[in-house]
Scaffold this motif. Structure first.
Motif, PDB file in Angstrom:
ATOM      1  N   ARG A 172       0.838  -1.199   0.000  1.00 48.40           N
ATOM      2  CA  ARG A 172       0.000   0.000   0.000  1.00 48.40           C
ATOM      3  C   ARG A 172       0.878   1.257   0.000  1.00 48.40           C
ATOM      4  NH1 ARG A 172      -4.999   2.251   0.830  1.00 48.40           N
ATOM      5  NH2 ARG A 172      -6.034   0.227   0.744  1.00 48.40           N
ATOM      6  N   ALA A 173       1.929   1.249   0.837  1.00 43.69           N
ATOM      7  CA  ALA A 173       2.809   2.435   0.920  1.00 43.69           C
ATOM      8  C   ALA A 173       3.509   2.681  -0.420  1.00 43.69           C
ATOM      9  CB  ALA A 173       3.832   2.245   2.028  1.00 43.69           C
ATOM     10  N   GLU A 232       0.907   3.824  -3.038  1.00 42.88           N
ATOM     11  CA  GLU A 232       0.377   5.166  -2.758  1.00 42.88           C
ATOM     12  C   GLU A 232       1.403   6.241  -3.127  1.00 42.88           C
ATOM     13  OE1 GLU A 232      -1.493   5.801   1.041  1.00 42.88           O
ATOM     14  OE2 GLU A 232      -1.393   7.969   0.779  1.00 42.88           O
ATOM     15  N   ARG A 233       2.672   6.020  -2.794  1.00 41.94           N
ATOM     16  CA  ARG A 233       3.644   7.091  -3.040  1.00 41.94           C
ATOM     17  C   ARG A 233       3.880   7.313  -4.531  1.00 41.94           C
ATOM     18  NH1 ARG A 233       9.485   4.710  -0.832  1.00 41.94           N
ATOM     19  NH2 ARG A 233       9.636   2.980  -2.303  1.00 41.94           N
ATOM     20  N   HIS A 245       1.610   6.699  -6.994  1.00 41.72           N
ATOM     21  CA  HIS A 245       0.410   7.343  -7.540  1.00 41.72           C
ATOM     22  C   HIS A 245       0.371   8.821  -7.153  1.00 41.72           C
ATOM     23  CE1 HIS A 245      -1.022   3.782  -9.299  1.00 41.72           C
ATOM     24  NE2 HIS A 245      -1.704   3.266  -8.292  1.00 41.72           N
ATOM     25  N   ARG A 246       0.730   9.100  -5.895  1.00 42.03           N
ATOM     26  CA  ARG A 246       0.706  10.498  -5.459  1.00 42.03           C
ATOM     27  C   ARG A 246       1.697  11.330  -6.277  1.00 42.03           C
ATOM     28  NH1 ARG A 246      -1.681  12.875  -1.346  1.00 42.03           N
ATOM     29  NH2 ARG A 246      -2.085  11.046  -0.049  1.00 42.03           N
ATOM     30  N   TRP A 298      -3.444  -1.854  -6.519  1.00 38.54           N
ATOM     31  CA  TRP A 298      -2.888  -0.762  -7.355  1.00 38.54           C
ATOM     32  C   TRP A 298      -4.006   0.173  -7.822  1.00 38.54           C
ATOM     33  CZ3 TRP A 298       1.711   1.134  -9.186  1.00 38.54           C
ATOM     34  CH2 TRP A 298       1.770   1.707 -10.455  1.00 38.54           C
ATOM     35  N   VAL A 338      -5.995   2.038  -4.649  1.00 34.00           N
ATOM     36  CA  VAL A 338      -5.281   3.170  -4.043  1.00 34.00           C
ATOM     37  C   VAL A 338      -5.336   4.380  -4.985  1.00 34.00           C
ATOM     38  CG1 VAL A 338      -3.036   3.976  -3.213  1.00 34.00           C
ATOM     39  CG2 VAL A 338      -3.822   1.681  -2.627  1.00 34.00           C
ATOM     40  N   PHE A 339      -5.235   4.111  -6.288  1.00 32.17           N
ATOM     41  CA  PHE A 339      -5.323   5.198  -7.275  1.00 32.17           C
ATOM     42  C   PHE A 339      -6.659   5.922  -7.139  1.00 32.17           C
ATOM     43  CE2 PHE A 339      -6.467   6.942 -11.395  1.00 32.17           C
ATOM     44  CZ  PHE A 339      -5.301   7.573 -11.810  1.00 32.17           C
ATOM     45  N   GLU A 353      -8.702   5.978  -4.618  1.00 31.47           N
ATOM     46  CA  GLU A 353      -8.794   6.696  -3.334  1.00 31.47           C
ATOM     47  C   GLU A 353      -8.114   8.062  -3.430  1.00 31.47           C
ATOM     48  OE1 GLU A 353      -8.352   2.535  -0.840  1.00 31.47           O
ATOM     49  OE2 GLU A 353      -7.023   4.191  -0.290  1.00 31.47           O
ATOM     50  N   LEU A 354      -6.936   8.078  -4.041  1.00 32.34           N
ATOM     51  CA  LEU A 354      -6.179   9.330  -4.144  1.00 32.34           C
ATOM     52  C   LEU A 354      -6.850  10.326  -5.085  1.00 32.34           C
ATOM     53  CD1 LEU A 354      -2.397   8.415  -4.350  1.00 32.34           C
ATOM     54  CD2 LEU A 354      -3.560   9.713  -2.579  1.00 32.34           C
TER      55      LEU A 354
END
Ligand code: ATP
Length: 355
Positions: free
Chosen positions: A176-177, A180-181, A183-184, A214, A217-218, A220-221
């Protein structure tokens, strides 16, 4: 989180000379040839700008060194490398060392140890360069490649070697980490571009676990970036879209393996593998970032003085931007475009110019 800018030291406009410490690793094949051409460019930039300087330290880390000493990177080498502002890298790959050993022995040893998780690959058809696509002029993409885990996490093994029941496993790792990083990072980059579009490249129809994480998380962001238009494309379908509707893409975020393949396609559609640049970024700047042309050691043309150095020059533009030297970066990009527009081309682009 915003993408951190260069430190105040490098942005100092008080008249103090800004000297950037660069580690230079030519590596194998055409690597040293294009990197030395890049060093000439840095020297020219610095000559024209008295406030801008580069302190270069060259390292002979290569397959030749590995064959001589048993190692690509000597004891303590990574610790020494950590103190630099950035790393300029050529290529690694030789006929004498298996590719998976050379890649992990040098390039990935640095990329993984320095947590350079964001691999950034711009693609554009430069003036005077011909794309194999009739709609090639519309190519203006940045491929963001997850660079630390995924399919290249190095997770797997071999058992029962040489027996009929021999097995080899290769496990893709998605945390997840880690997801997330990257995608961010891609959202932040897309937000800074005029089109503000971001395409999620996935294969979550067939790969039911890591790739579904994958995607999740995209999405969500995405809620935190209402100004960025997003869409989702399967990796196989996106290849067709790159060829048929290049104007519909802007920033693409893809896994380590998918982006590796897509960026070679992007480079070929932009005219040549020899013009495409890469930045391997540690966005938090806890470690230096590594800058390299996309191409490999190109042993078929090594030593002939005909390697296209444009990929390395464009790579230097990314390096200068990372160091906060935006004026020098823009000047170098303009110079590159003037040269390609005048059709000063090496043989890969149909010309007769030397490196
Ligand atoms: P790797 O596995 O490291 O990517 P490779 O041999 O598969 O290595 P490249 O070394 O990138 O791939 O070379 C692929 C082809 O592109 C070769 O024919 C090579 O000559 C050509 N090529 C790559 N880079 C350049 C360059 N800078 N100038 C001219 N031709 C190049």
């Amino acid at each position: 989180m915003s993408i951190p800018k260069a430190s105040d030291k490098t942005l100092d406009r008080s008249g103090v000379r800004r000297e950037h410490r660069l580690a230079v690793i030519g590596g194998d094949g055409i690597g040293p040839e294009v990197v030395e051409a890049g060093v000439e460019v840095l020297e020219a930039l610095s000559r024209a700008r008295p406030a801008l300087g580069f302190a270069l330290t060259r390292y002979d880390w290569s397959s030749e060194r590995r064959l001589r000493t048993g190692r690509y990177i000597p004891e303590g080498g990574l610790a020494e490398l950590k103190s630099f502002d950035a790393i300029l890298f050529g290529a690694v790959g030789s006929r004498e060392v298996p590719d998976h050993e050379s890649l992990w022995g040098l390039r990935l040893a640095i990329v993984q140890s320095f947590d350079q998780y964001a691999n950034v690959r711009p693609a554009r058809v430069l003036p005077g360069v011909e794309s194999p696509l009739s709609a090639g002029a519309a190519i203006d993409w940045v491929i963001v490649r997850e660079n630390a885990e995924g399919e290249y996490a190095g997770h797997g093994g071999r058992a029962h070697r040489g027996l009929p029941i021999e097995v080899g496993t290769e496990t893709a790792v998605f945390t997840r980490a880690g997801v997330e990083r990257i995608h961010r990072f891609a959202f932040e980059l897309a937000r800074q571009r005029p089109k503000k579009r971001l395409t999620l490249v996935t294969k979550s129809n067939a790969l039911r676990f890591g790739m579904v994480l994958w995607d999740e998380v995209f999405h969500e962001l995405a809620a935190q970036y209402p100004d960025v238009r997003t869409d989702r494309e399967l990796v196989d379908a996106v290849t067709a879209r790159m060829v048929k509707r290049p104007e519909s893409l802007d920033v693409l975020v893809a896994t380590n393996l998918h982006a590796d393949i897509l960026s070679d396609l992007a480079a070929a559609l932009s005219g040549s593998l020899g013009v495409a640049p890469t930045a391997n970024l540690n966005p938090e700047r806890a470690f230096p970032s590594l800058f390299e042309p996309i191409h490999g050691s190109a042993l078929d043309i090594a030593g002939q003085g005909i390697a296209n150095p444009i990929g390395t020059f464009w790579t230097l533009v990314l390096l200068l931007e990372h160091l906060g030297e935006t004026e020098a970066a823009a000047a170098l990009m303009r110079a590159i475009e003037r040269v390609t527009e005048a059709r000063v081309h090496t043989p890969d682009l149909g010309g007769t110019a030397t490196t």
